[in-house]
Design a protein around this motif. Structure first.
Motif, PDB file in Angstrom:
ATOM      1  N   UNK A  56      -4.921  -1.250 -15.263  1.00  6.17           N
ATOM      2  CA  UNK A  56      -3.968  -0.335 -14.647  1.00  6.17           C
ATOM      3  C   UNK A  56      -4.143  -0.389 -13.140  1.00  6.17           C
ATOM      4  N   UNK A  57      -3.042  -0.389 -12.397  1.00  2.00           N
ATOM      5  CA  UNK A  57      -3.077  -0.320 -10.940  1.00  2.00           C
ATOM      6  C   UNK A  57      -1.930   0.569 -10.459  1.00  2.00           C
ATOM      7  N   UNK A  58      -2.234   1.437  -9.499  1.00  3.43           N
ATOM      8  CA  UNK A  58      -1.183   2.212  -8.867  1.00  3.43           C
ATOM      9  C   UNK A  58      -0.394   1.384  -7.871  1.00  3.43           C
ATOM     10  N   UNK A  59      -1.054   0.348  -7.325  1.00  2.00           N
ATOM     11  CA  UNK A  59      -0.373  -0.568  -6.406  1.00  2.00           C
ATOM     12  C   UNK A  59      -0.956  -1.976  -6.545  1.00  2.00           C
ATOM     13  N   UNK A  60      -2.147  -2.199  -6.051  1.00  2.00           N
ATOM     14  CA  UNK A  60      -2.769  -3.519  -6.181  1.00  2.00           C
ATOM     15  C   UNK A  60      -2.756  -4.300  -4.880  1.00  2.00           C
ATOM     16  N   UNK A  61      -3.526  -3.833  -3.896  1.00  2.00           N
ATOM     17  CA  UNK A  61      -3.557  -4.471  -2.582  1.00  2.00           C
ATOM     18  C   UNK A  61      -3.947  -5.948  -2.614  1.00  2.00           C
ATOM     19  N   UNK A  62      -4.920  -6.367  -3.434  1.00  2.00           N
ATOM     20  CA  UNK A  62      -5.272  -7.796  -3.421  1.00  2.00           C
ATOM     21  C   UNK A  62      -4.105  -8.713  -3.769  1.00  2.00           C
ATOM     22  N   UNK A  63      -3.158  -8.237  -4.570  1.00  2.00           N
ATOM     23  CA  UNK A  63      -1.982  -9.049  -4.889  1.00  2.00           C
ATOM     24  C   UNK A  63      -1.238  -9.400  -3.609  1.00  2.00           C
ATOM     25  N   UNK A  64      -0.985  -8.402  -2.786  1.00  2.00           N
ATOM     26  CA  UNK A  64      -0.249  -8.619  -1.536  1.00  2.00           C
ATOM     27  C   UNK A  64      -1.080  -9.445  -0.558  1.00  2.00           C
ATOM     28  N   UNK A  65      -2.378  -9.158  -0.496  1.00  2.00           N
ATOM     29  CA  UNK A  65      -3.240  -9.912   0.422  1.00  2.00           C
ATOM     30  C   UNK A  65      -3.263 -11.389   0.064  1.00  2.00           C
ATOM     31  N   UNK A  66      -3.402 -11.695  -1.212  1.00  2.00           N
ATOM     32  CA  UNK A  66      -3.410 -13.098  -1.638  1.00  2.00           C
ATOM     33  C   UNK A  66      -2.070 -13.757  -1.329  1.00  2.00           C
ATOM     34  N   UNK A  67      -0.986 -13.054  -1.616  1.00  2.00           N
ATOM     35  CA  UNK A  67       0.334 -13.624  -1.366  1.00  2.00           C
ATOM     36  C   UNK A  67       0.587 -13.828   0.127  1.00  2.00           C
ATOM     37  N   UNK A  68      -0.032 -13.007   0.972  1.00  2.00           N
ATOM     38  CA  UNK A  68       0.147 -13.179   2.414  1.00  2.00           C
ATOM     39  C   UNK A  68      -0.441 -14.505   2.891  1.00  2.00           C
ATOM     40  N   UNK A  69      -1.328 -15.087   2.094  1.00  2.00           N
ATOM     41  CA  UNK A  69      -1.871 -16.416   2.385  1.00  2.00           C
ATOM     42  C   UNK A  69      -1.144 -17.496   1.582  1.00  2.00           C
ATOM     43  N   UNK A  70      -0.027 -17.113   0.956  1.00  2.00           N
ATOM     44  CA  UNK A  70       0.774 -18.081   0.218  1.00  2.00           C
ATOM     45  C   UNK A  70       0.220 -18.445  -1.143  1.00  2.00           C
ATOM     46  N   UNK A  71      -0.586 -17.563  -1.727  1.00  2.00           N
ATOM     47  CA  UNK A  71      -1.235 -17.874  -2.996  1.00  2.00           C
ATOM     48  C   UNK A  71      -0.509 -17.237  -4.182  1.00  2.00           C
ATOM     49  N   UNK A  72      -0.456 -17.954  -5.314  1.00  2.00           N
ATOM     50  CA  UNK A  72       0.095 -17.356  -6.534  1.00  2.00           C
ATOM     51  C   UNK A  72      -0.917 -16.398  -7.150  1.00  2.00           C
ATOM     52  N   UNK A  73      -0.436 -15.606  -8.093  1.00  2.00           N
ATOM     53  CA  UNK A  73      -1.260 -14.545  -8.666  1.00  2.00           C
ATOM     54  C   UNK A  73      -1.159 -14.569 -10.179  1.00  2.00           C
ATOM     55  N   UNK A  74      -2.296 -14.356 -10.825  1.00  2.00           N
ATOM     56  CA  UNK A  74      -2.348 -14.078 -12.259  1.00  2.00           C
ATOM     57  C   UNK A  74      -2.666 -12.591 -12.371  1.00  2.00           C
ATOM     58  N   UNK A  75      -1.737 -11.818 -12.916  1.00  2.00           N
ATOM     59  CA  UNK A  75      -1.964 -10.383 -13.007  1.00  2.00           C
ATOM     60  C   UNK A  75      -1.346  -9.832 -14.284  1.00  2.00           C
ATOM     61  N   UNK A  76      -1.420  -8.532 -14.452  1.00  2.00           N
ATOM     62  CA  UNK A  76      -1.032  -7.897 -15.711  1.00  2.00           C
ATOM     63  C   UNK A  76       0.439  -7.507 -15.724  1.00  2.00           C
ATOM     64  N   UNK A  77       0.963  -7.382 -16.930  1.00  2.00           N
ATOM     65  CA  UNK A  77       2.369  -7.010 -17.110  1.00  2.00           C
ATOM     66  C   UNK A  77       2.537  -5.504 -17.266  1.00  2.00           C
ATOM     67  N   UNK A  78       1.579  -4.731 -16.730  1.00  2.00           N
ATOM     68  CA  UNK A  78       1.583  -3.282 -16.904  1.00  2.00           C
ATOM     69  C   UNK A  78       1.641  -2.570 -15.558  1.00  2.00           C
ATOM     70  N   UNK A  79       1.959  -1.289 -15.602  1.00  2.00           N
ATOM     71  CA  UNK A  79       2.004  -0.378 -14.458  1.00  2.00           C
ATOM     72  C   UNK A  79       2.732  -1.020 -13.280  1.00  2.00           C
ATOM     73  N   UNK A  80       2.154  -0.977 -12.095  1.00  2.00           N
ATOM     74  CA  UNK A  80       2.865  -1.395 -10.886  1.00  2.00           C
ATOM     75  C   UNK A  80       2.763  -2.884 -10.591  1.00  2.00           C
ATOM     76  N   UNK A  81       1.918  -3.605 -11.309  1.00  2.00           N
ATOM     77  CA  UNK A  81       1.609  -4.980 -10.916  1.00  2.00           C
ATOM     78  C   UNK A  81       2.811  -5.923 -10.926  1.00  2.00           C
ATOM     79  N   UNK A  82       3.690  -5.893 -11.937  1.00  2.00           N
ATOM     80  CA  UNK A  82       4.877  -6.754 -11.866  1.00  2.00           C
ATOM     81  C   UNK A  82       5.774  -6.420 -10.671  1.00  2.00           C
ATOM     82  N   UNK A  83       5.893  -5.136 -10.371  1.00  2.00           N
ATOM     83  CA  UNK A  83       6.736  -4.689  -9.258  1.00  2.00           C
ATOM     84  C   UNK A  83       6.208  -5.202  -7.920  1.00  2.00           C
ATOM     85  N   UNK A  84       4.906  -5.134  -7.730  1.00  2.00           N
ATOM     86  CA  UNK A  84       4.300  -5.557  -6.462  1.00  2.00           C
ATOM     87  C   UNK A  84       4.296  -7.075  -6.346  1.00  2.00           C
ATOM     88  N   UNK A  85       3.973  -7.768  -7.437  1.00  2.00           N
ATOM     89  CA  UNK A  85       3.831  -9.226  -7.393  1.00  2.00           C
ATOM     90  C   UNK A  85       5.156  -9.954  -7.287  1.00  2.00           C
TER      91      UNK A  85
END
Length: 374
Positions: A277-306
């Motif tokens: 569970x994540x309310x937001x997920x800052x590491x997702x945005x930080x990784x993407x700011x370096x142009x990196x893809x993400x493996x994350x969960x299909x729950x809570x806020x993670x799909x929305x942020x990623x």
């Protein structure tokens, strides 16, 4: 507009909410807002609060004293300073504020409802006791994500205050160094990266199990690097790694400074963050700011942020996590395709945008409070 802000989380430089509050204060000040910050004790020296911001601190260190400060001293300070709106940036509002002061609370997540077993008992009790009164007192409620806003209105149908979404920003990390600088951490091969406090909600046990399910060839070509300070109930992770014979492939770095973190992001193959569970997920945005893809969960806020720059998995399905990890590790074309647009997606989340949104919320709350007073 004169804004009072609860700064109780500014006591620790490693507190994620503390960094959120500090960055929000800086952005609001940059837009010309008059800000008063209140804290029960001295603010950590690592937080650089801009000049011109009024900071009022006490000497309330123990938890009971801090609780007393939050309900008695803080409201008195806010009334004395004649703030127009008071912002509780993390789930709390004083029970008794001057009736003329508008009040806004930000809710980052509902972990205590959706994953209580992943929380410390003290934190869980605090959330259960104090979040609902804050929701009742607020003129406007703010959520970090639409997922959290929707969960709020669903969980608390009695909630009368409007709920708005204002996504937080992410501070730019320093320029990264060359991958050779990671040698002292034992990182010498390609790797996937996890970033976050080591706590049950981060689902590290399942991530490690999923990594152990990978073919030996995949593991030999992609280590797993776990970055973050020790949280709680995670002492068995090292035993799990040893038990799976994965000591040479899984690296625990502990907490690292921003320069090292930037280098880790810039040189990883992808971020692996299948949280429960994540309310937001800052590491997702930080990784993407370096142009990196993400493996994350299909729950809570993670799909929305990623956005579209992630592979989404069921966090409870270790086979699915492993399959996604395997493909991202071995299929460069697929990995690069997922990464297209990652920087653009990350660009949505700036502190300027957050401050602009919050100023609109504060104005809305002031109007609402004036209607109530009338």
């Amino acid at each position: 507009m004169k804004i009072g802000i609860d700064g109780r989380n500014l006591g620790s430089a490693t507190d994620g909410i503390g960094r959120f509050v500090c960055n929000a204060i800086k952005a609001l000040s940059a837009l010309g807002a008059e800000v008063c910050v209140y804290a029960p004790a001295e603010i950590n020296a690592d937080y650089e609060i801009p000049h011109g911001i009024a900071v009022r601190t006490g000497r309330f260190q123990p938890l009971p004293a801090r609780a007393l400060w939050g309900q008695a001293i803080l409201p008195a300070w806010a009334a004395r300073d004649r703030v127009e709106v008071f912002w509780g940036p993390s789930h709390r509002l004083p029970l008794f504020l001057d009736d003329h002061i508008a009040r806004v609370v930000t809710i980052h997540d509902l972990v205590w409802l959706h994953a209580p077993e992943t929380m410390r008992a003290r934190t869980l009790i605090g959330e259960r006791l104090l979040m609902k009164p804050a929701l009742r007192k607020a003129d406007v409620v703010v959520a970090d994500s639409t997922a959290t806003a929707t969960a709020l209105t669903s969980a608390f149908p009695w909630l009368r205050s409007p709920v708005s979404t204002v996504a937080p920003g992410t501070a730019a990390l320093p320029a990264p160094g060359d991958v050779s600088r990671l040698g002292p951490l034992g990182i010498t091969r390609p790797y996937a990266l996890f970033v976050g406090t080591l706590e049950p909600r981060k689902n590290l046990a399942n991530l490690i199990k999923a990594y152990g399910l990978l073919p030996a060839g995949t593991r030999s070509g992609c280590d797993l690097v776990i970055v973050g300070g020790k949280g709680w109930k995670q002492t068995r992770l090292a035993d799990q790694v040893r038990g799976g014979g994965l000591e040479t492939s899984i690296k625990f770095t502990g907490f690292v400074d921003d320069g090292v973190l930037a280098t880790l992001y810039a040189n990883c193959l992808f971020l692996a963050m299948p949280s429960l569970y994540e309310g937001f997920g800052f590491p997702i945005v930080e990784a993407q700011s370096f142009g990196k893809p993400v493996l994350t969960s299909n729950t809570s806020s993670m799909p929305e942020v990623a956005g579209d720059n992630a592979v989404l998995v069921d966090p409870n399905d270790t086979a699915a996590i492993s399959a996604a990890f395997d493909r991202l590790s071995t299929d460069a074309q697929f990995r690069n395709g997922i990464a297209v647009g990652a920087r653009e997606n990350a660009g949505r989340f700036t502190w300027h945008n957050h401050a602009t949104g919050m100023l609109q919320i504060f104005e809305q709350a002031i109007r609402q409070r004036r209607k109530t007073d009338a």
